[in-house]
Design an enzyme around this catalytic site. Structure first.
Site, PDB file in Angstrom:
ATOM      1  N   ASP A   1      -8.514  -4.449  -6.161  1.00  0.00           N
ATOM      2  CA  ASP A   1      -8.213  -3.454  -5.027  1.00  0.00           C
ATOM      3  C   ASP A   1      -8.886  -1.979  -5.584  1.00  0.00           C
ATOM      4  O   ASP A   1      -8.841  -1.623  -6.573  1.00  0.00           O
ATOM      5  CB  ASP A   1      -6.691  -3.012  -5.109  1.00  0.00           C
ATOM      6  CG  ASP A   1      -6.004  -2.349  -3.966  1.00  0.00           C
ATOM      7  OD1 ASP A   1      -6.855  -1.665  -3.312  1.00  0.00           O
ATOM      8  OD2 ASP A   1      -4.667  -2.548  -3.794  1.00  0.00           O
TER       9      ASP A   1
ATOM     10  N   SER B   1       0.675  -1.195   0.089  1.00  0.00           N
ATOM     11  CA  SER B   1       0.110  -0.118   0.060  1.00  0.00           C
ATOM     12  C   SER B   1       0.848   1.258   0.001  1.00  0.00           C
ATOM     13  O   SER B   1       1.540   1.451  -0.901  1.00  0.00           O
ATOM     14  CB  SER B   1      -0.888  -0.073   1.277  1.00  0.00           C
ATOM     15  OG  SER B   1      -2.047   0.979   1.207  1.00  0.00           O
TER      16      SER B   1
ATOM     17  N   HIS C   1      -6.746  -5.124  -1.849  1.00  0.00           N
ATOM     18  CA  HIS C   1      -5.726  -4.517  -1.412  1.00  0.00           C
ATOM     19  C   HIS C   1      -4.953  -5.656  -0.305  1.00  0.00           C
ATOM     20  O   HIS C   1      -5.213  -5.409   0.813  1.00  0.00           O
ATOM     21  CB  HIS C   1      -6.498  -3.612  -0.610  1.00  0.00           C
ATOM     22  CG  HIS C   1      -5.388  -2.479  -0.487  1.00  0.00           C
ATOM     23  ND1 HIS C   1      -4.566  -1.756  -1.427  1.00  0.00           N
ATOM     24  CD2 HIS C   1      -4.949  -1.878   0.962  1.00  0.00           C
ATOM     25  CE1 HIS C   1      -3.882  -0.834  -0.640  1.00  0.00           C
ATOM     26  NE2 HIS C   1      -3.871  -1.099   0.542  1.00  0.00           N
TER      27      HIS C   1
END
Length: 601
Positions: free
Chosen positions: A515, A428, A547
């Site tokens: 995601d 991330s 994600h």
């Protein structure tokens, strides 16, 4: 390469054997998560007979990652989505007959349970965005019938209304909340609801208040937690002092959380951990003053020697203290190796999150393969006060990244890291940092592994999930405002996609197709730009993930490929692939040849 047997990847990254224990309100039963046919599901047993436990759900596909009892003890609540798209539904299961119901059976919504207690035992407060996908309204939900009634319609355009750490006592006289409005470090406050008078119950100049223990009957706070580098607990009243002393005596050196309490507050579930011991769950009986171990998350790791973690501090070039965590191979005594090691810098996501001391599978895995492992709480990390967060504003690819480089330099100067063998790796925001490392400071890192990362700050801000609408102004202030020419210029200047020509070191990129936070287009774009310039890149996607990678076969295959990549560029150990690709959905979209010569296909 070490002569001793490697810790198998499966023992570090497959499903935990036990996870997330919760007590029923009456204290007679206990629930937890454990695999059923390879997928985490909800199990239940009598509290005094874990061995008698049976699964009460048999969900296929996506694992269940959270569960808890309804306040009346009739049901167990859990959340799940379909494919990693974060459209979470709230389910309940009756542990008596395993009847399962979806209480939020609406398309493209995100259900967020907000609060529940014994005061209204048959209902919970829940946030739902079915009226408008951008805004969560608050409802009272009857768990038996599924009927809901509106408590508050979110016309004020708040991101959402949450009630954790913002709760009334049962008399409704006092509201307790964490606040940093009047001070830099978040403090535990008490507000008299009739007069508005505020009282600071606890504050520290060293770190934010980040946790606590509340009376399960009255909701009055009894203890608070700060975490300047290691967890510290302070009793606010005499009520829990014996329990804190018992935990400290029985579990020396352990950090812990109280994860569940019975309605009468006489029994607790205490989850403890150290760097060398994964989450371990205990039943604390307050009347008997006993602490009984129930189970540990990964008992299969007990035969292996795990590595200690060291809390270390360095300084940024402009004087900030950077609390960081260092793990070295387990056979090294102390916090410095005899000679510098290849090192992996793992950058946490968020960025409004933090690394903490304790067990980490990624640290254990990489240290076991022969690397030093460093995780840095760079500016923007939470827990260290609002000034530390504010110092990150519009500092992406600048001071936030400087902090990482300063700690890399610290590790080199301390004799920990080999200067020419340092990798950057993160998920991330950590993926963004890895892209930044490859494009802004390519001379520092010998390779990069971005996972669900961001390559273009403008497209990140233009494609946020609808329910981030209440968060957008904060994002614009933090990153740059895409609605203004000045903001667009700043975002372009700080985006890795615009510096692809600087990439000179190997890169292995991972992404989940579903995601919704950092869309797969972020990785697609930088891979295409690299290929257009004939820059080698390896790129792997997972069509059934979002994600991050929740399905164990996918998680294992991702770790296999990363391990092979690190072995090639850092020189550490590599466990043969074996069956660790079985059941994985991965698609190698670029760079298959880079992995093939390591026996990875």
């Amino acid at each position: 390469m070490s002569a001793r047997p490697l810790i198998p990847r499966r023992k570090l990254f497959d499903n935990p054997t036990f996870f997330g224990a919760k007590l029923s309100p009456d204290g007679r039963s206990i629930s937890w998560l454990a695999p059923v046919d390879g997928v985490l599901n909800v199990w239940v047993s009598p509290v005094d007979s874990i061995a008698a436990g049976q699964p009460v759900t048999r969900t296929k596909g996506r694992p269940i990652n959270w569960q808890d009892w309804s306040p009346d003890g009739r049901y167990i609540m859990f959340l799940n989505d379909e494919n990693g798209d974060e459209n979470l539904h709230l389910f309940v299961v009756d542990p008596r007959d395993c009847e399962l119901r979806d209480l939020t059976p609406f398309a493209n919504i995100r259900a967020l349970p907000a609060y529940w207690s014994h005061v209204t035992p048959d209902k919970i407060a829940i946030n739902l965005n079915d009226r408008d996908p951008r805004w969560h309204d608050v409802f009272l939900l009857d768990l038996a019938t599924g009927r809901r009634s509106l408590i508050w319609e979110n016309r004020q355009q708040f991101e959402f209304v949450g009630l954790d750490w913002r709760s009334f006592d049962t008399s409704c006289k006092h509201l307790h909340m964490i606040s940093c409005i009047e001070q830099d470090k978040s403090a535990l406050m008490q507000i008299d609801w009739s007069t508005g008078k505020q009282k600071v119950l606890f504050e520290s100049q060293r770190a934010d208040v980040v946790g606590g223990i509340f009376d399960a009957r009255t909701f009055e706070p009894h203890a608070v937690q700060i975490d300047p580098a290691r967890q510290e607990w302070t009793a606010l009243t005499p009520a829990v002092a014996p329990e804190l002393a018992l935990i400290k005596a029985r579990l020396p050196g352990h950090d812990f959380q109280v994860q569940s309490q019975t309605d009468d507050d006489r029994r607790w579930i205490v989850m403890s951990y150290t760097a060398e011991q994964p989450a371990t769950y205990h039943l604390l009986d307050r009347d008997q003053q006993t602490l009984t171990e129930l189970f540990t998350a990964r008992p299969e790791l007990k035969p292996y020697r795990l590595a200690p973690m060291h809390a270390v501090e360095g300084k940024s070039r402009d004087g900030l203290t950077l609390v960081s965590y260092l793990t070295l191979p387990a056979d090294i005594e102390g916090d410095r190796p005899a000679k510098p090691l290849p090192m992996v810098l793992i950058v946490h996501g968020g960025p409004w999150a933090r690394d903490i001391f304790g067990y980490r599978g990624d640290h254990q895995w990489l240290a076991d393969r022969g690397y030093a492992v460093l995780s840095v709480n760079y500016r923007g990390s939470t827990g260290f006060g609002k000034a530390f967060v504010a110092a990150s504003e519009k500092q992406h690819a600048r001071k936030m990244h400087d902090d990482l480089i300063d700690m890399v330099d610290w590790a080199v100067n301390e004799g920990i890291a080999q200067k020419d063998r340092i990798a950057i790796f993160g998920v991330s925001y950590g993926g963004l940092a890895s892209f930044i490392g490859a494009t802004f400071t390519p001379e520092v890192f010998c390779c990069a592994v971005p996972v669900v990362g961001i390559s273009n700050l403008q497209t990140l801000l233009e494609s946020m999930p609808p329910y981030w609408a209440g968060f957008s102004e904060y994002m614009y202030r933090s990153y740059g405002d895409p609605r203004t020419e000045e903001g667009r210029k700043l975002l372009a200047e700080r985006s890795p996609i615009n510096r692809v020509e600087n990439i000179m070191k190997p890169m292995l990129i991972f992404h989940g197709v579903n995601d919704v936070r950092c869309k797969v287009a972020e990785s697609d774009a930088i891979v295409a730009a690299m290929q257009a310039r004939n820059i080698p890149v390896a790129y792997v996607v997972y069509p059934d993930e979002g994600h991050g990678f929740q399905k164990p076969p996918n998680r294992l295959s991702y770790i296999v490929m990363a391990e092979a990549f690190f072995a090639r560029h850092l020189g550490g150990a590599f466990e043969p692939v074996g069956s660790d690709f079985e059941g994985s959905s991965h698609e190698i979209r670029a760079g298959a040849d880079i992995l093939a010569d390591l026996g990875v296909t």
